[in-house]
Every structure is written in C-alpha cells, then in structure tokens.
Design a protein around this motif. Structure first.
Motif, PDB file in Angstrom:
ATOM      1  N   CYS A 174     -27.062 -44.987  27.697  1.00 33.43           N
ATOM      2  CA  CYS A 174     -26.540 -44.099  28.735  1.00 33.43           C
ATOM      3  C   CYS A 174     -25.053 -43.830  28.557  1.00 33.43           C
ATOM      4  O   CYS A 174     -24.264 -44.746  28.331  1.00 33.43           O
ATOM      5  N   THR A 175     -24.698 -42.562  28.686  1.00 34.82           N
ATOM      6  CA  THR A 175     -23.297 -42.159  28.730  1.00 34.82           C
ATOM      7  C   THR A 175     -22.992 -41.828  30.187  1.00 34.82           C
ATOM      8  O   THR A 175     -23.593 -40.922  30.765  1.00 34.82           O
ATOM      9  N   VAL A 176     -22.084 -42.591  30.775  1.00 31.11           N
ATOM     10  CA  VAL A 176     -21.790 -42.476  32.196  1.00 31.11           C
ATOM     11  C   VAL A 176     -20.340 -42.046  32.369  1.00 31.11           C
ATOM     12  O   VAL A 176     -19.446 -42.570  31.697  1.00 31.11           O
ATOM     13  N   LEU A 177     -20.105 -41.102  33.248  1.00 30.67           N
ATOM     14  CA  LEU A 177     -18.736 -40.692  33.543  1.00 30.67           C
ATOM     15  C   LEU A 177     -18.015 -41.817  34.288  1.00 30.67           C
ATOM     16  O   LEU A 177     -18.567 -42.391  35.240  1.00 30.67           O
ATOM     17  N   MET A 178     -16.803 -42.129  33.855  1.00 20.72           N
ATOM     18  CA  MET A 178     -16.007 -43.132  34.563  1.00 20.72           C
ATOM     19  C   MET A 178     -15.844 -42.713  36.028  1.00 20.72           C
ATOM     20  O   MET A 178     -15.929 -43.543  36.937  1.00 20.72           O
ATOM     21  N   ALA A 179     -15.646 -41.418  36.265  1.00 20.76           N
ATOM     22  CA  ALA A 179     -15.483 -40.917  37.637  1.00 20.76           C
ATOM     23  C   ALA A 179     -16.724 -41.187  38.487  1.00 20.76           C
ATOM     24  O   ALA A 179     -16.620 -41.422  39.692  1.00 20.76           O
ATOM     25  N   ASP A 180     -17.905 -41.166  37.874  1.00 20.89           N
ATOM     26  CA  ASP A 180     -19.134 -41.429  38.628  1.00 20.89           C
ATOM     27  C   ASP A 180     -19.289 -42.914  38.955  1.00 20.89           C
ATOM     28  O   ASP A 180     -19.832 -43.262  40.005  1.00 20.89           O
ATOM     29  N   ILE A 181     -18.827 -43.778  38.081  1.00 23.63           N
ATOM     30  CA  ILE A 181     -18.880 -45.221  38.366  1.00 23.63           C
ATOM     31  C   ILE A 181     -18.033 -45.535  39.591  1.00 23.63           C
ATOM     32  O   ILE A 181     -18.413 -46.336  40.442  1.00 23.63           O
ATOM     33  N   TYR A 182     -16.885 -44.887  39.681  1.00 22.66           N
ATOM     34  CA  TYR A 182     -15.939 -45.168  40.775  1.00 22.66           C
ATOM     35  C   TYR A 182     -15.944 -44.075  41.842  1.00 22.66           C
ATOM     36  O   TYR A 182     -14.999 -43.952  42.616  1.00 22.66           O
ATOM     37  N   ASN A 183     -17.026 -43.306  41.928  1.00 23.52           N
ATOM     38  CA  ASN A 183     -17.155 -42.230  42.907  1.00 23.52           C
ATOM     39  C   ASN A 183     -16.992 -42.759  44.342  1.00 23.52           C
ATOM     40  O   ASN A 183     -17.681 -43.696  44.741  1.00 23.52           O
ATOM     41  N   LYS A 184     -16.078 -42.183  45.075  1.00 28.03           N
ATOM     42  CA  LYS A 184     -15.806 -42.475  46.497  1.00 28.03           C
ATOM     43  C   LYS A 184     -15.273 -43.888  46.750  1.00 28.03           C
ATOM     44  O   LYS A 184     -15.151 -44.300  47.904  1.00 28.03           O
ATOM     45  N   VAL A 185     -14.948 -44.630  45.708  1.00 29.26           N
ATOM     46  CA  VAL A 185     -14.405 -45.976  45.888  1.00 29.26           C
ATOM     47  C   VAL A 185     -13.039 -45.917  46.575  1.00 29.26           C
ATOM     48  O   VAL A 185     -12.702 -46.788  47.360  1.00 29.26           O
ATOM     49  N   ASP A 186     -12.285 -44.832  46.341  1.00 23.04           N
ATOM     50  CA  ASP A 186     -10.963 -44.711  46.953  1.00 23.04           C
ATOM     51  C   ASP A 186     -11.037 -44.521  48.461  1.00 23.04           C
ATOM     52  O   ASP A 186     -10.050 -44.663  49.162  1.00 23.04           O
TER      53      ASP A 186
END
Length: 188
Positions: A174-186
C-alpha cells in the motif's frame, strides 16, 4: 523485596475474558494496557481506513487493536494497534473463546510516550521470531513520522523513515498519503 505471582496461559485467558481493559501476557506476568489518547486513536482509525481501502481486492485482512497475537518463542501475547495478514489467518483457540493470531505479517504500532521504548525494543525483538512477520511499522503520534522496518532475511532488517517532507508512505503493498495518516489530527 517485591514478589511477582506468575500466571499460566489458562489463568491469563480467564482474566482476559473478564477484564474491562486489554491485558498482555509476558512469560507469566500480566500487563494492563492503558487507554489511548485521542491523537493515537485518530491516527489508528485513519490507518485502518487506508488499509481496508488499499487491500479490499487483495487476499489480505486488516485486524484492529483488539486482535491478540501470540509470540510463541517469547511466551508472549500482545495487542498491537493494527495487524495485516495476507492469505489465511491462523489462530490459537483458547477455552475462553479468545483467539490469538499466530501468523501476523505486518504489525503497526502507533507510538506514545509510555510505550515507545517497549514497542521499539522488546516487542520488536519478539515479533522478529515469528516466521510470517515481515514488516514492522512505527507511527508517531506527536509528529508526521512513520518508520517502516522491512525484513530482508533472517538476520537483516531495512529501516526507512518517512517524515512530513514525504508525500507518500509505502507499507506492504500500500502507498498511503502522509496527509491521510494524519488527517484531522490537528483538530485534537
């Protein structure tokens, strides 16, 4: 002098079946796992969503942090945050109805201050003894950082660290976007 009462596997599964918290087993000792923080939970949920989507057409299954795994050589039962198995999962059945996975391939841990050292050292050393285990992923809950450690052979492992500078993270197939791993974490 502190004494420790060791329990058998059967006693462990009896305690686990009645417990409101996750209990890990380490050579006769029981360790209660603390609840996770919101950022940890959000990162884990994001990873689950990404892997379910990526692997939906493959012969792989994604198992969540409630899946117990057995590490025979270390006499250990543990609850990683996420496990991926391709092919048929094999389980050890307990009399309490709690099945422990025997053949994890990819194990993912979302790190916290209280577990990082344990996850990096002791747990990883034990996981390496599982024949099916081929990839270990350590995901930071403090910054955009993912470490992927892949098995090259019985004695060698290759580590690649992805940071916020990287757009994609390669985990298994799987190629996963870094932004998707940390989506809405902020937001947390």
């Amino acid at each position: 002098m502190q004494t420790t009462t060791l329990v058998t596997h059967e006693e462990y599964f009896q305690l686990l079946a009645k417990s409101d918290v996750k209990l890990e087993y380490n050579s006769g000792e029981i360790v209660a796992m603390a609840g996770a923080q919101p950022v940890h939970n959000a990162v884990t949920a994001n990873l689950i969503a990404e892997f379910i989507y990526c692997l939906k057409l493959k012969n792989c299954v994604v198992l969540t942090g409630d899946q117990l795994i057995k590490v025979e050589s270390c006499d250990r039962y543990s609850f990683p945050d996420l496990v991926i198995v391709c092919g048929k999962p094999n389980f050890e059945k307990s009399t309490q109805g709690i099945d422990a996975l025997l053949n994890p391939e990819i194990v993912i841990e979302v790190l916290s201050d209280s577990t990082e050292k344990y996850d990096r050292l002791e747990k990883f050393d034990c996981y390496k003894t599982i024949p099916s285990f081929r990839e270990y992923v350590l995901v930071s809950s403090k910054m955009k950082k993912v470490e992927v450690i892949k098995k090259l052979n019985e004695a060698e492992w290759l580590s690649h660290t992805y940071t916020e500078k990287d757009e994609f993270v390669l985990i298994g197939e799987c190629t996963v976007l870094m932004a998707d791993i940390y989506n809405k974490v902020d937001l947390l």
